[in-house]
Design a protein around this motif. Structure first.
Motif, PDB file in Angstrom:
ATOM      1  N   ALA A   1      -0.771   6.049  -5.867  1.00 41.64           N
ATOM      2  CA  ALA A   1      -1.184   6.252  -4.479  1.00 41.64           C
ATOM      3  C   ALA A   1      -2.438   5.433  -4.150  1.00 41.64           C
ATOM      4  O   ALA A   1      -3.389   5.391  -4.931  1.00 41.64           O
ATOM      5  N   ASP A   2      -2.415   4.782  -2.999  1.00 35.92           N
ATOM      6  CA  ASP A   2      -3.599   4.106  -2.466  1.00 35.92           C
ATOM      7  C   ASP A   2      -4.295   4.971  -1.415  1.00 35.92           C
ATOM      8  O   ASP A   2      -5.500   4.852  -1.209  1.00 35.92           O
ATOM      9  N   ILE A   3      -3.528   5.810  -0.752  1.00 38.18           N
ATOM     10  CA  ILE A   3      -4.051   6.756   0.230  1.00 38.18           C
ATOM     11  C   ILE A   3      -3.333   8.091   0.021  1.00 38.18           C
ATOM     12  O   ILE A   3      -2.123   8.111  -0.224  1.00 38.18           O
ATOM     13  N   VAL A   4      -4.084   9.181   0.108  1.00 36.94           N
ATOM     14  CA  VAL A   4      -3.490  10.513   0.017  1.00 36.94           C
ATOM     15  C   VAL A   4      -3.828  11.279   1.288  1.00 36.94           C
ATOM     16  O   VAL A   4      -4.999  11.394   1.660  1.00 36.94           O
ATOM     17  N   VAL A   5      -2.797  11.767   1.961  1.00 38.67           N
ATOM     18  CA  VAL A   5      -2.973  12.625   3.133  1.00 38.67           C
ATOM     19  C   VAL A   5      -2.673  14.055   2.719  1.00 38.67           C
ATOM     20  O   VAL A   5      -1.645  14.328   2.094  1.00 38.67           O
ATOM     21  N   ASN A   6      -3.565  14.966   3.057  1.00 44.45           N
ATOM     22  CA  ASN A   6      -3.331  16.381   2.784  1.00 44.45           C
ATOM     23  C   ASN A   6      -3.031  17.092   4.094  1.00 44.45           C
ATOM     24  O   ASN A   6      -3.782  16.984   5.061  1.00 44.45           O
ATOM     25  N   THR A   7      -1.899  17.801   4.128  1.00 49.00           N
ATOM     26  CA  THR A   7      -1.526  18.574   5.301  1.00 49.00           C
ATOM     27  C   THR A   7      -1.128  19.972   4.859  1.00 49.00           C
ATOM     28  O   THR A   7      -1.163  20.283   3.661  1.00 49.00           O
TER      29      THR A   7
ATOM     30  N   MET B   1       0.853  -1.195   0.000  1.00 46.61           N
ATOM     31  CA  MET B   1       0.000   0.000   0.000  1.00 46.61           C
ATOM     32  C   MET B   1       0.887   1.243   0.000  1.00 46.61           C
ATOM     33  O   MET B   1       1.806   1.352   0.819  1.00 46.61           O
ATOM     34  N   LYS B   2       0.622   2.153  -0.928  1.00 45.82           N
ATOM     35  CA  LYS B   2       1.436   3.365  -1.061  1.00 45.82           C
ATOM     36  C   LYS B   2       0.661   4.578  -0.545  1.00 45.82           C
ATOM     37  O   LYS B   2      -0.489   4.801  -0.901  1.00 45.82           O
ATOM     38  N   LEU B   3       1.335   5.363   0.301  1.00 46.41           N
ATOM     39  CA  LEU B   3       0.765   6.582   0.865  1.00 46.41           C
ATOM     40  C   LEU B   3       1.500   7.793   0.318  1.00 46.41           C
ATOM     41  O   LEU B   3       2.736   7.841   0.328  1.00 46.41           O
ATOM     42  N   PHE B   4       0.746   8.759  -0.175  1.00 44.91           N
ATOM     43  CA  PHE B   4       1.304  10.043  -0.586  1.00 44.91           C
ATOM     44  C   PHE B   4       0.871  11.101   0.423  1.00 44.91           C
ATOM     45  O   PHE B   4      -0.322  11.249   0.707  1.00 44.91           O
ATOM     46  N   VAL B   5       1.834  11.828   0.974  1.00 43.62           N
ATOM     47  CA  VAL B   5       1.546  12.974   1.839  1.00 43.62           C
ATOM     48  C   VAL B   5       1.769  14.221   0.996  1.00 43.62           C
ATOM     49  O   VAL B   5       2.902  14.527   0.612  1.00 43.62           O
ATOM     50  N   GLN B   6       0.690  14.922   0.671  1.00 42.26           N
ATOM     51  CA  GLN B   6       0.824  16.107  -0.174  1.00 42.26           C
ATOM     52  C   GLN B   6       0.737  17.381   0.672  1.00 42.26           C
ATOM     53  O   GLN B   6      -0.072  17.473   1.595  1.00 42.26           O
ATOM     54  N   ILE B   7       1.585  18.349   0.320  1.00 46.39           N
ATOM     55  CA  ILE B   7       1.694  19.583   1.091  1.00 46.39           C
ATOM     56  C   ILE B   7       1.544  20.773   0.150  1.00 46.39           C
ATOM     57  O   ILE B   7       2.514  21.150  -0.537  1.00 46.39           O
TER      58      ILE B   7
ATOM     59  N   ARG C   1      -7.456  24.216  -6.248  1.00 55.25           N
ATOM     60  CA  ARG C   1      -6.743  23.738  -7.441  1.00 55.25           C
ATOM     61  C   ARG C   1      -5.479  22.980  -7.047  1.00 55.25           C
ATOM     62  O   ARG C   1      -5.128  21.958  -7.665  1.00 55.25           O
ATOM     63  N   SER C   2      -4.774  23.458  -6.027  1.00 56.85           N
ATOM     64  CA  SER C   2      -3.574  22.762  -5.564  1.00 56.85           C
ATOM     65  C   SER C   2      -3.918  21.358  -5.075  1.00 56.85           C
ATOM     66  O   SER C   2      -3.206  20.385  -5.373  1.00 56.85           O
ATOM     67  N   PHE C   3      -5.000  21.255  -4.316  1.00 60.74           N
ATOM     68  CA  PHE C   3      -5.436  19.938  -3.828  1.00 60.74           C
ATOM     69  C   PHE C   3      -5.754  19.010  -4.994  1.00 60.74           C
ATOM     70  O   PHE C   3      -5.311  17.858  -5.033  1.00 60.74           O
TER      71      PHE C   3
ATOM     72  N   ILE D   1       3.292  20.699  -3.407  1.00 64.53           N
ATOM     73  CA  ILE D   1       2.609  21.457  -4.448  1.00 64.53           C
ATOM     74  C   ILE D   1       2.978  22.920  -4.278  1.00 64.53           C
ATOM     75  O   ILE D   1       2.542  23.572  -3.322  1.00 64.53           O
ATOM     76  N   ASP D   2       3.803  23.420  -5.156  1.00 64.28           N
ATOM     77  CA  ASP D   2       4.261  24.808  -5.104  1.00 64.28           C
ATOM     78  C   ASP D   2       3.248  25.680  -5.837  1.00 64.28           C
ATOM     79  O   ASP D   2       3.199  25.697  -7.063  1.00 64.28           O
ATOM     80  N   ASP D   3       2.438  26.403  -5.069  1.00 66.99           N
ATOM     81  CA  ASP D   3       1.360  27.203  -5.658  1.00 66.99           C
ATOM     82  C   ASP D   3       1.834  28.628  -5.949  1.00 66.99           C
ATOM     83  O   ASP D   3       1.283  29.605  -5.435  1.00 66.99           O
ATOM     84  N   GLY D   4       2.871  28.742  -6.777  1.00 65.82           N
ATOM     85  CA  GLY D   4       3.357  30.053  -7.177  1.00 65.82           C
ATOM     86  C   GLY D   4       4.236  30.737  -6.147  1.00 65.82           C
ATOM     87  O   GLY D   4       4.222  31.976  -6.051  1.00 65.82           O
ATOM     88  N   SER D   5       5.007  29.981  -5.380  1.00 65.34           N
ATOM     89  CA  SER D   5       5.866  30.569  -4.345  1.00 65.34           C
ATOM     90  C   SER D   5       6.961  31.430  -4.974  1.00 65.34           C
ATOM     91  O   SER D   5       7.487  31.118  -6.040  1.00 65.34           O
ATOM     92  N   LYS D   6       7.309  32.509  -4.258  1.00 63.31           N
ATOM     93  CA  LYS D   6       8.369  33.420  -4.701  1.00 63.31           C
ATOM     94  C   LYS D   6       9.629  33.288  -3.837  1.00 63.31           C
ATOM     95  O   LYS D   6      10.598  34.000  -4.052  1.00 63.31           O
TER      96      LYS D   6
END
Length: 342
Positions: A83-89, A1-7, A69-71, A38-43
């Motif tokens: 991914a089998d599970i995605v955690v959003n933090t 089982m693969k887990l992705f932690v997205q930030i 949109r980032s999510f 997920i880099d949402d236009g960082s400067k």
């Protein structure tokens, strides 16, 4: 089982390192843990900080696109990479990443499709009394719209199963939090709540300028999501209200007519007629909304099948049936001159 932690990140170089350092590298029931930024236009140096901490997966926006949109883009990337599970933090270190294991546990065990962290907002020191009350009220409104019993509907610290993500479609541009709960509740997905504590506040929210703006945007998102699934409730009550208000002047005029004093009260009939026309329009809109809801359900089923093909959830025996549903003229056992073999 693969887990992705997205930030999702927007100029988080000061706190992203703390988040990455505290993400667990081993979780019971999970074979692989990957981190996605997920880099949402960082400067600033957000991406460089992530690379320095060993992050290999990135989704980058040339300009700020917003949290929803980032999510969505993060989920697409994670599913495409198995991914089998995605955690959003969050990248501001609001959440304690040590709770990720507790958060994914109900999903790993198959007890829930979605797990949402309960920040226990009544105990958060930097929340004002008004904000605590509004958080509670907002959660109650979302629970009513979704048919759920979640204590903290606004929490963005969540775990989603692959099955849940295939069924959910984020439409709003503001925040996915309320919308996904209302969709999940109405689609009968299982949602668990996991109590956690949070870290001290590091910065002000970048989603809104003040709590009133947050309330207005959240209210709009909740209303749109609710109307997607239950337009008959709103339009039905409006039609009943206008019909009752419109009937009263007619009854009044009839009583006055029986008493011989109806003269001079024609305006009552005009008002009553207007209200009855409004009721009729609500009924007509109700019929149209119901037809649109039927079309939406069919479109969402088609989207889910497309996602199943794209992310590898179906086998070859199912693909032919899905193609028959998606490609006009392609019938089981028939010939289609435009079809191509894989």
């Amino acid at each position: 089982m693969k887990l992705f932690v997205q930030i999702p990140c927007l100029n988080e170089e000061g706190t992203l390192g703390l988040v990455l350092d505290t993400i667990p590298r081993q979780i019971e029931g999970v074979d692989e843990i990957e981190i996605l930024v997920i880099d949402d236009g960082s400067k600033d140096r957000t991406v460089e900080v992530a690379r320095e901490h060993g992050v290999k997966h990135f989704v980058r926006h040339a300009r700020n696109m917003g949290l929803a949109r980032s999510f969505r883009d993060g989920v697409d990337y994670a599913l495409a990479h198995g991914a089998d599970i995605v955690v959003n933090t969050d990248g501001d270190n609001q959440y304690k990443q040590e709770y990720i294991g507790d958060l994914v546990a109900p999903v790993v065990r198959g007890e829930a499709d979605i797990a949402i962290a309960d920040r226990q907002t009544a105990k958060i020191a930097h929340f004002s009394w008004f904000k605590k009350r509004m958080q509670h009220f907002g959660s109650q409104v979302v629970n009513y719209a979704a048919g759920t019993r979640l204590p903290d509907a606004a929490s963005g610290f969540r775990a989603y199963s692959k099955n849940a993500l295939l069924k959910l479609n984020v439409i709003t541009q503001f925040s996915y939090c309320m919308e996904t709960i209302i969709q999940a509740g109405n689609k009968r997905l299982r949602i668990a709540s996991v109590p956690i504590t949070t870290n001290p506040k590091t910065r002000e929210s970048r989603l809104f300028n003040n709590i009133f703006q947050h309330m207005a945007k959240s209210g709009g998102a909740i209303t749109r999501s609710y109307l997607m699934f239950k337009p008959h409730v709103v339009l039905g009550w409006l039609a009943a209200f206008f019909a009752i208000v419109g009937a009263i002047p007619f009854v009044r005029f009839f009583i006055l007519w029986c008493m011989g004093t109806a003269g001079g009260h024609i305006q009552s009939l005009v008002f009553g007629t207007t209200m009855l026309v409004a009721a009729l329009l609500c009924v007509a809109l109700l019929v149209i909304a119901d037809l649109q809801r039927t079309n939406r359900v069919l479109i969402e089923e088609t989207l889910e099948r497309v996602k199943n093909i794209e992310y590898g959830r179906v086998d070859d025996t199912q693909i032919s049936g899905i193609r028959a549903a998606l490609i006009p003229g392609l019938l089981p056992g028939g010939d289609d001159p435009n079809s191509q073999e894989d």
